[in-house]
Structure formats: structure tokens, C-alpha cells
Scaffold this active site. Structure first.
Site, PDB file in Angstrom:
ATOM      1  N   HIS A 184       0.946  -0.988  -0.191  1.00  0.00           N
ATOM      2  CA  HIS A 184       0.006   0.061  -0.001  1.00  0.00           C
ATOM      3  C   HIS A 184       0.375   1.238   0.050  1.00  0.00           C
ATOM      4  O   HIS A 184       0.372   2.804   0.285  1.00  0.00           O
ATOM      5  CB  HIS A 184      -0.988   0.142   1.304  1.00  0.00           C
ATOM      6  CG  HIS A 184      -1.747  -1.275   1.052  1.00  0.00           C
ATOM      7  ND1 HIS A 184      -1.905  -1.964   1.668  1.00  0.00           N
ATOM      8  CD2 HIS A 184      -3.294  -0.685   0.658  1.00  0.00           C
ATOM      9  CE1 HIS A 184      -3.186  -2.622   0.883  1.00  0.00           C
ATOM     10  NE2 HIS A 184      -3.978  -2.214   0.502  1.00  0.00           N
ATOM     11  N   ARG A 214     -15.241  -5.555   1.684  1.00  0.00           N
ATOM     12  CA  ARG A 214     -14.866  -4.056   0.823  1.00  0.00           C
ATOM     13  C   ARG A 214     -15.631  -3.811   0.086  1.00  0.00           C
ATOM     14  O   ARG A 214     -14.886  -4.638  -0.719  1.00  0.00           O
ATOM     15  CB  ARG A 214     -14.194  -3.234   2.365  1.00  0.00           C
ATOM     16  CG  ARG A 214     -12.742  -3.525   0.897  1.00  0.00           C
ATOM     17  CD  ARG A 214     -11.196  -3.308   2.173  1.00  0.00           C
ATOM     18  NE  ARG A 214     -11.367  -2.193   2.315  1.00  0.00           N
ATOM     19  CZ  ARG A 214     -10.939  -0.506   1.375  1.00  0.00           C
ATOM     20  NH1 ARG A 214     -10.273  -1.525   0.512  1.00  0.00           N
ATOM     21  NH2 ARG A 214     -10.502   0.219   1.496  1.00  0.00           N
ATOM     22  N   TYR A 308      -3.667   9.515  -8.524  1.00  0.00           N
ATOM     23  CA  TYR A 308      -2.504   8.508  -8.180  1.00  0.00           C
ATOM     24  C   TYR A 308      -4.435   7.045  -8.386  1.00  0.00           C
ATOM     25  O   TYR A 308      -3.608   5.900  -9.237  1.00  0.00           O
ATOM     26  CB  TYR A 308      -3.300   7.944  -6.119  1.00  0.00           C
ATOM     27  CG  TYR A 308      -2.900   6.851  -6.323  1.00  0.00           C
ATOM     28  CD1 TYR A 308      -1.605   5.938  -5.867  1.00  0.00           C
ATOM     29  CD2 TYR A 308      -4.394   5.817  -5.276  1.00  0.00           C
ATOM     30  CE1 TYR A 308      -1.823   4.714  -5.854  1.00  0.00           C
ATOM     31  CE2 TYR A 308      -4.226   3.892  -4.645  1.00  0.00           C
ATOM     32  CZ  TYR A 308      -3.277   3.310  -5.693  1.00  0.00           C
ATOM     33  OH  TYR A 308      -2.692   2.606  -5.495  1.00  0.00           O
TER      34      TYR A 308
HETATM   35  C1  HEM Z   1      -5.780  -8.132   2.535  1.00  0.00           C
HETATM   36  C2  HEM Z   1      -5.116  -8.055   1.274  1.00  0.00           C
HETATM   37  C3  HEM Z   1      -5.352  -6.868   0.381  1.00  0.00           C
HETATM   38  C4  HEM Z   1      -4.536  -6.900  -0.578  1.00  0.00           C
HETATM   39  C5  HEM Z   1      -3.195  -7.416  -1.073  1.00  0.00           C
HETATM   40  C6  HEM Z   1      -4.514  -5.676  -1.277  1.00  0.00           C
HETATM   41  C7  HEM Z   1      -3.427  -5.075  -2.718  1.00  0.00           C
HETATM   42  C8  HEM Z   1      -3.851  -3.720  -2.982  1.00  0.00           C
HETATM   43  C9  HEM Z   1      -2.952  -3.749  -4.200  1.00  0.00           C
HETATM   44  C10 HEM Z   1      -2.338  -3.737  -4.968  1.00  0.00           C
HETATM   45  C11 HEM Z   1      -3.716  -1.471  -3.926  1.00  0.00           C
HETATM   46  C12 HEM Z   1      -2.614  -1.219  -5.234  1.00  0.00           C
HETATM   47  C13 HEM Z   1      -1.908  -0.730  -4.747  1.00  0.00           C
HETATM   48  C14 HEM Z   1      -0.785   0.350  -6.405  1.00  0.00           C
HETATM   49  O1  HEM Z   1      -1.603   1.121  -6.403  1.00  0.00           O
HETATM   50  O2  HEM Z   1       0.057  -0.047  -6.048  1.00  0.00           O
HETATM   51  C15 HEM Z   1      -4.041  -1.553  -3.145  1.00  0.00           C
HETATM   52  C16 HEM Z   1      -4.291  -0.418  -3.166  1.00  0.00           C
HETATM   53  C17 HEM Z   1      -5.651   0.153  -2.102  1.00  0.00           C
HETATM   54  N1  HEM Z   1      -6.271  -0.361  -0.772  1.00  0.00           N
HETATM   55 FE1  HEM Z   1      -5.648  -2.844  -0.601  1.00  0.00          FE
HETATM   56  N2  HEM Z   1      -5.278  -4.608  -0.747  1.00  0.00           N
HETATM   57  C18 HEM Z   1      -5.671  -5.181   0.455  1.00  0.00           C
HETATM   58  C19 HEM Z   1      -6.163  -4.822   1.861  1.00  0.00           C
HETATM   59  C20 HEM Z   1      -6.790  -3.488   1.851  1.00  0.00           C
HETATM   60  C21 HEM Z   1      -7.131  -3.644   2.910  1.00  0.00           C
HETATM   61  C22 HEM Z   1      -7.911  -4.083   3.870  1.00  0.00           C
HETATM   62  C23 HEM Z   1      -8.010  -2.337   3.102  1.00  0.00           C
HETATM   63  C24 HEM Z   1      -8.712  -1.461   4.174  1.00  0.00           C
HETATM   64  C25 HEM Z   1      -8.213   0.024   3.598  1.00  0.00           C
HETATM   65  C26 HEM Z   1      -7.094  -1.616   1.362  1.00  0.00           C
HETATM   66  C27 HEM Z   1      -6.900  -0.735   1.359  1.00  0.00           C
HETATM   67  C28 HEM Z   1      -6.998   0.327   0.094  1.00  0.00           C
HETATM   68  C29 HEM Z   1      -6.924   1.465  -0.312  1.00  0.00           C
HETATM   69  C30 HEM Z   1      -7.683   2.504  -0.041  1.00  0.00           C
HETATM   70  C31 HEM Z   1      -6.589   1.653  -2.309  1.00  0.00           C
HETATM   71  C32 HEM Z   1      -6.388   1.821  -3.085  1.00  0.00           C
HETATM   72  C33 HEM Z   1      -7.284   1.987  -4.104  1.00  0.00           C
HETATM   73  C34 HEM Z   1      -7.687   3.561  -4.957  1.00  0.00           C
HETATM   74  O3  HEM Z   1      -7.604   4.039  -4.674  1.00  0.00           O
HETATM   75  O4  HEM Z   1      -7.723   3.036  -6.043  1.00  0.00           O
HETATM   76  N3  HEM Z   1      -6.778  -2.800   0.818  1.00  0.00           N
HETATM   77  N4  HEM Z   1      -4.501  -2.756  -2.447  1.00  0.00           N
END
Ligand code: HEM
Length: 327
Positions: A184, A214, A308
Site C-alpha cells: 500500500h 469491502r 493516484y
Molecule cells: C488483504 C489484502 C489486500 C491486498 C493484497 C491489497 C492490495 C492492494 C494493492 C495491490 C493496491 C494497489 C496499490 C498500488 O497502486 O500499487 C491496493 C490499493 C488500496 N488498498 Fe489494498 N489490499 C488489501 C487489503 C486492503 C484493505 C483491508 C484495505 C482497507 C483499508 C485496503 C485499502 C486500499 C486502498 C484505500 C487502496 C487505494 C485504492 C485506490 O484509490 O484505487 N486494502 N491494495
């Protein structure tokens, strides 16, 4: 006089992700499954959602995986967790879709029938030779969701396995082996706000078998599921070119991810499922509440978040289109 048309199946089942006119990051987790009513219908009644695009999306996943095997990664210590995914998800699917799916298990021996893919199979847990492909490719060929699997050790969660063909601007091959906080790293705001560390602690407290979900969202040009880093040269410039396209509202899509978080019962690994849904601005406009709300969200979204998400070039134009004549 304008007539309000019956929403299509795609609109009726769409997981519209905005509970308010303003969007900010939050952990926003809720127990799963659970039916969530929307202005057009409902979503979320099943952990594994199968819809009319099932076969098309499975074929697309197979094609992408054949062209780029790095989309699938399994560290050797995660092999038992992949079997855990199989014996967790197949019974859920059989219970939710009894007309077309059936699962039985007696010790390590299992049988699985999927009439949608025409598959009938007896296999033994732990014996890869009893499956038509490796275990992760097999389960990835039964569900529309992308799959990530995290191991808990040293007080952190590590992304040690996954099959991700429909990534929204990231790369499984690049992120594999990283900790939750590192994955993240590029996301603005969530570190200062303590959201990332709170989310990780929440996941580490999940008990075996517990399921949460979520939503997350971004936008995509056309019905393109594969917006991975690897294929950026194919899709990146459309975000600029679409501005001059008269078909703007048909090409620009809201992309919602329904993400399930499951503590696997046997191995304790965390399963993270990402199911992607696309709806064009024109389709969104068929639901007046959605049209206005999405327009407000896009208009108000802070620039760092828009940048982003990669939507900064066209989001105000999209907001303008949605809010023109909105009721
Ligand atoms: C549990 C496994 C999870 C994995 C493997 C995961 C993986 C990822 C990945 C790969 C990204 C894109 C990052 C990038 O741009 O390189 C991302 C974005 C994000 N993740 Fe997770 N995530 C997980 C869980 C969560 C959880 C529980 C939250 C709760 C807050 C969260 C919040 C976010 C947010 C807010 C973004 C930005 C999304 C956007 O603006 O498009 N993630 N996540």
C-alpha cells in the site's frame, strides 16, 4: 416526457460504492455475505458472485495467463493454503448454486461438478496430479474473482501467492513477497490516517473461517478488465484519447471492486478476493440517484486521489456530463 426504463441485470446487480456525496478512504469492512440494497436493486448476497459474464471472464483470464504466466505466483510454503482455498470456496459455490454446481468431500477425497464449465472431477487434496491444472490455476478457473493470499508471520501479512489477471493499475509479479504496508506504499493518505496499519491489524485478528468484505473503486476506459502495469502500453493513452471521443459516456466506466477478506480455516492464511464490476457513465445515468451522486463525488474528489487513481485527465469532464440535467 422522459420515461424511466427498467434497469438491466448489469445495473440491477451493480455494487454502487458511494454511501455519500463525498468519498474518502476508509477501512469500510462489513461481514460477508449480506444483501446490500441499492437505488437499482441489490448486491452482496453471495460470497462468490456468478453472473452472465462468467464464461467470458474465465476465458479472458485463461488467455491473459497463457500470454503472461507471471500473473500467477505461489511461494512454495503457500501450497497448502491454495488447497485450503479450494476446499473452502467450492462448498460455498455448491450451496449457493445447487442447480449447476455440486461438491462432496470425504477426508482428502473430493468431487466437484460445475455444469457451467462442463467439468466433472474427482480429486484428492494435496495431490496436484488429480487436478486438470495446478491448484491455483484450477480455482482461478472456477471463479471470476482475482485471488491474493497472504501469510502471517513476524507480526505482518505478506503477499506470498496470487492469481491476478484483472488488476487495477498494479502488478502481482511486482508485489509478490511484499508486506501489507509496502503493497500500500503508493496509496496517498492511508498511511498518515493510520488506515493501512489498522486494516492490517484487523486482518490479523480474523478468526478461522471469518469472512468480511469491502468495496474499492476507480475508473476504466471501455470494458477492459486487464489494466495491469504489464499491459499499460495498451490502455494508458486511452485515458487521454477518450476526451475527444463523441462516445465518451459509453467508453468511460466506473470500476467497482468487491473485495472479500477470509481467514482460511486450515492454514490460517488470509484470502483476499477481488471481483471487478464495470458500468459505463451512460448506464449509471439510467439511475438518477447514481448519476447525481457519482457526479458530485467526481467533482469534489481531491486532486491527489484523482491522480493516484489515474482518472485526473477526465474526471471533471465525467462529472460535468453526469451533473448536466441531473435531477
Ligand atoms: C488483504 C489484502 C489486500 C491486498 C493484497 C491489497 C492490495 C492492494 C494493492 C495491490 C493496491 C494497489 C496499490 C498500488 O497502486 O500499487 C491496493 C490499493 C488500496 N488498498 Fe489494498 N489490499 C488489501 C487489503 C486492503 C484493505 C483491508 C484495505 C482497507 C483499508 C485496503 C485499502 C486500499 C486502498 C484505500 C487502496 C487505494 C485504492 C485506490 O484509490 O484505487 N486494502 N491494495
Amino acid at each position: 416526457m422522459t420515461e424511466r426504463l427498467e434497469p438491466t441485470g448489469r445495473v440491477r446487480r451493480y455494487p454502487f460504492p458511494f454511501p455519500a456525496d463525498q468519498y474518502r478512504y476508509s477501512a469500510n469492512v462489513a461481514p460477508a455475505p449480506g444483501e446490500n440494497p441499492t437505488a437499482a436493486g441489490e448486491w452482496g448476497g453471495r460470497v462468490i458472485d456468478i453472473d452472465d459474464d462468467y464464461l467470458v471472464e474465465l476465458a479472458e483470464r485463461e488467455r491473459i495467463l497463457r500470454a503472461d504466466p507471471t500473473r500467477k505466483q505461489v511461494a512454495p510454503h503457500m501450497r497448502p493454503a491454495i488447497w485450503d482455498i479450494i476446499t473452502t470456496l467450492l462448498p460455498i459455490m455448491a450451496a449457493d448454486y445447487p442447480e449447476v454446481m455440486a461438491f462432496q468431500q470425504d477426508g482428502p477425497r473430493c468431487s466437484w461438478r460445475n455444469d457451467l464449465t462442463g467439468l466433472e472431477l474427482d480429486f484428492t487434496v494435496g495431490d496436484e496430479s488429480t487436478l486438470p491444472s495446478d491448484p491455483l490455476a484450477f480455482i482461478g478457473g472456477q471463479i471470476q474473482d482475482d485471488i491474493a493470499v497472504l501469510d502471517e508471520r513476524e507480526g505482518s501479512l505478506w503477499l506470498d501467492a496470487g492469481l491476478v489477471t484483472f488488476a487495477a493499475d498494479w502488478s502481482m509479479g511486482f508485489d509478490v513477497g511484499m508486506r501489507f504496508a509496502e503493497i500500500h506504499g503508493p496509496v496517498p493518505r492511508i498511511h498518515e490516517a493510520g488506515i493501512a496499519s489498522r486494516a492490517e491489524r484487523f486482518l490479523m485478528r480474523l478468526q478461522p473461517g471469518e469472512k468480511y468484505r469491502r468495496t474499492n473503486w476507480t475508473m476504466t476506459i471501455d470494458r477492459r478488465l486487464d489494466t495491469s502495469t504489464e499491459t499499460y502500453p495498451e490502455w494508458g493513452r486511452d485515458r487521454r484519447l477518450v476526451l475527444d471521443d463523441p462516445a465518451f459516456a459509453d467508453r468511460v466506466h466506473l470500476r467497482t471492486e468487491v473485495q472479500h477478506l477470509i481467514r482460511l480455516p486450515e492454514t490460517g492464511a488470509i484470502l483476499f478476493l477481488v471481483r471487478t464490476y464495470l458500468l459505463s457513465l451512460s448506464e449509471i445515468a439510467s439511475v438518477p440517484e447514481w448519476r447525481r451522486r457519482f457526479g458530485e463525488v467526481l467533482r469534489e474528489l481531491p486532486e491527489d486521489m484523482a491522480e493516484y487513481k489515474g482518472i485526473n485527465r477526465y474526471r471533471l469532464r465525467a462529472a460535468e456530463w453526469l451533473l448536466a440535467d441531473a435531477v
